[in-house]
Scaffold this motif. Structure first.
Motif, PDB file in Angstrom:
ATOM      1  N   TRP A  16       0.824  -1.202   0.000  1.00 46.71           N
ATOM      2  CA  TRP A  16       0.000   0.000   0.000  1.00 46.71           C
ATOM      3  C   TRP A  16       0.860   1.254   0.000  1.00 46.71           C
ATOM      4  CZ3 TRP A  16       0.133   3.789   3.672  1.00 46.71           C
ATOM      5  CH2 TRP A  16       0.762   3.480   4.871  1.00 46.71           C
ATOM      6  N   SER A  17       1.999   1.223   0.687  1.00 50.52           N
ATOM      7  CA  SER A  17       2.838   2.424   0.761  1.00 50.52           C
ATOM      8  C   SER A  17       3.456   2.739  -0.602  1.00 50.52           C
ATOM      9  CB  SER A  17       3.911   2.280   1.831  1.00 50.52           C
ATOM     10  OG  SER A  17       4.779   1.201   1.541  1.00 50.52           O
ATOM     11  N   ARG A  19       1.944   2.021  -3.445  1.00 50.19           N
ATOM     12  CA  ARG A  19       0.826   2.546  -4.235  1.00 50.19           C
ATOM     13  C   ARG A  19       0.543   4.002  -3.865  1.00 50.19           C
ATOM     14  NH1 ARG A  19      -1.285  -2.232  -2.600  1.00 50.19           N
ATOM     15  NH2 ARG A  19      -3.155  -1.314  -1.635  1.00 50.19           N
ATOM     16  N   VAL A  20       0.666   4.344  -2.580  1.00 50.74           N
ATOM     17  CA  VAL A  20       0.503   5.745  -2.164  1.00 50.74           C
ATOM     18  C   VAL A  20       1.556   6.606  -2.852  1.00 50.74           C
ATOM     19  CG1 VAL A  20       0.808   7.331  -0.221  1.00 50.74           C
ATOM     20  CG2 VAL A  20      -0.661   5.332   0.035  1.00 50.74           C
ATOM     21  N   GLY A  23       0.667   7.172  -6.415  1.00 48.06           N
ATOM     22  CA  GLY A  23      -0.371   8.189  -6.572  1.00 48.06           C
ATOM     23  C   GLY A  23       0.195   9.592  -6.505  1.00 48.06           C
ATOM     24  N   LEU A  42      -5.938   3.816  -8.617  1.00 47.91           N
ATOM     25  CA  LEU A  42      -5.485   4.103  -7.251  1.00 47.91           C
ATOM     26  C   LEU A  42      -6.576   4.795  -6.438  1.00 47.91           C
ATOM     27  CD1 LEU A  42      -1.859   5.224  -8.136  1.00 47.91           C
ATOM     28  CD2 LEU A  42      -2.505   3.141  -6.905  1.00 47.91           C
ATOM     29  N   ASP A  45      -8.803   2.122  -5.220  1.00 52.54           N
ATOM     30  CA  ASP A  45      -8.045   1.014  -4.638  1.00 52.54           C
ATOM     31  C   ASP A  45      -8.918   0.200  -3.681  1.00 52.54           C
ATOM     32  OD1 ASP A  45      -4.828   0.359  -4.197  1.00 52.54           O
ATOM     33  OD2 ASP A  45      -6.074  -0.229  -2.495  1.00 52.54           O
ATOM     34  N   ASP A  48      -6.766  -0.639   0.218  1.00 48.63           N
ATOM     35  CA  ASP A  48      -6.392   0.282   1.284  1.00 48.63           C
ATOM     36  C   ASP A  48      -6.898   1.687   0.974  1.00 48.63           C
ATOM     37  OD1 ASP A  48      -4.873   1.979   3.144  1.00 48.63           O
ATOM     38  OD2 ASP A  48      -3.768   0.133   3.553  1.00 48.63           O
ATOM     39  N   VAL A  51      -4.587   4.744   0.156  1.00 50.65           N
ATOM     40  CA  VAL A  51      -4.201   4.974  -1.238  1.00 50.65           C
ATOM     41  C   VAL A  51      -5.210   5.919  -1.887  1.00 50.65           C
ATOM     42  CG1 VAL A  51      -3.772   3.878  -3.482  1.00 50.65           C
ATOM     43  CG2 VAL A  51      -3.071   2.716  -1.361  1.00 50.65           C
ATOM     44  N   THR A  55      -4.057   9.723  -2.902  1.00 50.85           N
ATOM     45  CA  THR A  55      -4.059   9.998  -4.336  1.00 50.85           C
ATOM     46  C   THR A  55      -4.993  11.165  -4.635  1.00 50.85           C
ATOM     47  OG1 THR A  55      -3.538   7.682  -4.837  1.00 50.85           O
ATOM     48  CG2 THR A  55      -4.461   9.007  -6.623  1.00 50.85           C
TER      49      THR A  55
END
Length: 134
Positions: A16-17, A19-20, A23, A42, A45, A48, A51, A55
């Motif tokens: 998840w981090s 993906r953050v 974003g 995102l 998502d 999580d 995210v 984003t």
């Protein structure tokens, strides 16, 4: 690998981090089709909501019509929970100390978008900007 390519790869990470981070990194590329597709993913998502929230915040901070349009597209497709997290992210951006572009003005432009779902979602986003000013 370019920054865009790296961020696109991170957008599908199981972390998840990452993906953050994707974003945030992709927000400035909102007008690039591959980035736009990844950003909507995102925002929606399923694993999580951090995210989703971060984003949305990054896109609101960019504040371009392309960036805000992606939020509107995601709002049109989202469930109530995701909409609330996007709303929180937009509020976070508008309340931040760095100042952001006039998202309300962009929402006004998008309210004339030829895609009806974007029009309706832009009107909803506009109410979020009004709330953030109070």
């Amino acid at each position: 690998m370019s920054g865009l390519e790296a961020a696109l790869a991170e957008a599908s990470s199981p972390s998840w981090s990452q993906r953050v981070r994707a974003g945030r990194d992709l927000a400035s590329f909102a007008d690039v089709p591959d980035a736009a597709e990844a950003l909507v993913g995102l925002l929606l998502d399923v694993e999580d909501t951090a995210v989703t929230r971060q984003t949305a915040e990054a896109l609101a901070q960019v504040g371009t019509p392309a960036a805000v349009r992606l939020i509107a597209l995601a709002v049109a497709r989202a469930d109530d929970s995701h909409v609330e997290w996007m709303r929180t992210g937009v509020h976070d951006a508008l309340a931040g100390p760095d100042g952001v572009p006039d998202v309300a003005a962009v929402c006004g432009q998008l309210a004339q978008d030829p895609e009806e779902a974007v029009c309706l979602a832009a009107r909803e986003l506009s109410t979020w900007t009004d709330e953030a000013r109070c």
